[in-house]
Scaffold this motif. Structure first.
Motif, short mmCIF file in Angstrom:
data_model
loop_
_atom_site.label_atom_id
_atom_site.label_comp_id
_atom_site.label_asym_id
_atom_site.label_seq_id
_atom_site.Cartn_x
_atom_site.Cartn_y
_atom_site.Cartn_z
N LEU A 11 -58.58 4.69 7.06
CA LEU A 11 -58.50 6.00 8.15
C LEU A 11 -56.98 6.56 8.14
N ILE A 12 -56.15 5.67 8.19
CA ILE A 12 -54.61 5.90 8.21
C ILE A 12 -54.55 6.79 6.87
N ASN A 13 -54.84 6.34 5.86
CA ASN A 13 -54.51 7.03 4.60
C ASN A 13 -55.40 8.15 4.70
N GLN A 14 -56.78 8.36 5.31
CA GLN A 14 -57.38 9.75 5.37
C GLN A 14 -56.69 10.64 6.24
N TYR A 15 -56.13 10.17 7.40
CA TYR A 15 -55.20 10.78 8.40
C TYR A 15 -54.07 11.50 7.49
N HIS A 16 -53.28 10.56 6.60
CA HIS A 16 -52.27 11.58 5.83
C HIS A 16 -52.66 12.49 4.81
N ARG A 17 -53.96 12.21 4.27
CA ARG A 17 -54.57 13.05 3.30
C ARG A 17 -54.73 14.53 4.28
N ILE A 18 -55.42 14.14 5.30
CA ILE A 18 -55.80 15.42 6.02
C ILE A 18 -54.77 16.22 6.54
N ARG A 19 -53.52 15.67 7.09
CA ARG A 19 -52.37 16.25 7.45
C ARG A 19 -51.66 16.95 6.35
N ILE A 20 -51.66 16.27 5.10
CA ILE A 20 -50.96 17.11 3.93
C ILE A 20 -51.92 18.31 3.60
N SER A 21 -53.11 18.24 3.44
CA SER A 21 -53.79 19.15 3.25
C SER A 21 -53.74 20.30 4.28
N GLN A 22 -53.74 20.13 5.62
CA GLN A 22 -53.42 21.19 6.53
C GLN A 22 -52.07 21.83 6.45
N ARG A 23 -51.08 20.88 5.98
CA ARG A 23 -49.66 21.47 6.01
C ARG A 23 -49.63 22.53 4.68
N GLN A 24 -50.63 22.19 3.85
CA GLN A 24 -50.36 23.02 2.42
C GLN A 24 -51.66 24.03 2.72
N GLY A 25 -52.45 23.99 3.53
CA GLY A 25 -53.25 25.21 3.86
C GLY A 25 -54.49 25.02 3.04
N ASP A 26 -54.88 24.10 2.61
CA ASP A 26 -56.06 23.89 1.82
C ASP A 26 -57.19 22.85 2.29
N ALA A 27 -57.16 22.68 3.58
CA ALA A 27 -57.94 21.56 4.50
C ALA A 27 -59.39 21.93 4.27
N ALA A 28 -59.75 23.21 4.33
CA ALA A 28 -60.93 23.58 4.12
C ALA A 28 -61.83 23.31 2.78
N ALA A 29 -60.78 23.02 1.84
CA ALA A 29 -61.36 23.07 0.35
C ALA A 29 -61.75 21.32 0.29
N SER A 30 -61.40 20.49 1.27
CA SER A 30 -61.54 18.97 1.10
C SER A 30 -62.99 18.57 1.49
N SER A 31 -63.55 17.46 0.89
CA SER A 31 -64.67 16.68 1.50
C SER A 31 -64.32 15.61 2.31
#
Length: 123
Positions: A11-31
């Motif tokens: 979950l910590i790793n998922q948290y970091h992946r989500i935050r990075i995706s959100q900062r890069q503006g591509d969070a919607a493309a993730s599963s």
């Protein structure tokens, strides 16, 4: 929750992946689909519910999103049309989580395989 170190780290790793995706503006493309495995009584259902709240808190899911629990047996009894109804409820709520308890049962017969054939392409 005491223990469950591997889940906490995931979950910590998922948290970091989500935050990075959100900062890069591509969070919607993730599963954000997950599969929990383990013996009965190990906390899979509890963790799944926490995961749903986790995604809400990170704004991956909207605050009004819903979490639906369904068993594999009930899905097999009610068929693909019932699953479509559940997915429609999630869409109407703006997002959400469908937790399939004992999902391994879907791989045991033709009815379950039909449900998996429906689920897997959309996950």
């Amino acid at each position: 929750m005491t223990g469950l170190t591997e889940i906490k780290l995931a979950l910590i790793n998922q948290y970091h992946r989500i935050r990075i995706s959100q900062r890069q503006g591509d969070a919607a493309a993730s599963s954000y689909n997950v599969r929990f495995e383990g013996n009965p009584g190990t906390g899979k259902t509890t963790i799944a519910r926490h995961y749903s709240k986790f995604l809400q808190q990170l704004t991956v899911l909207p605050k009004d999103s819903i979490s639906l629990d369904v068993t594999a047996a009930s899905l097999k009894n009610k068929g693909v049309s019932h699953l479509e109804e559940l997915l429609e409820k999630v869409k109407e709520a703006g997002g959400g989580v469908i937790f399939i308890d004992e999902a391994y049962q879907l791989a045991t017969d033709k009815v379950g395989e039909k449900l998996l054939d429906f689920i897997l392409p959309i996950s």
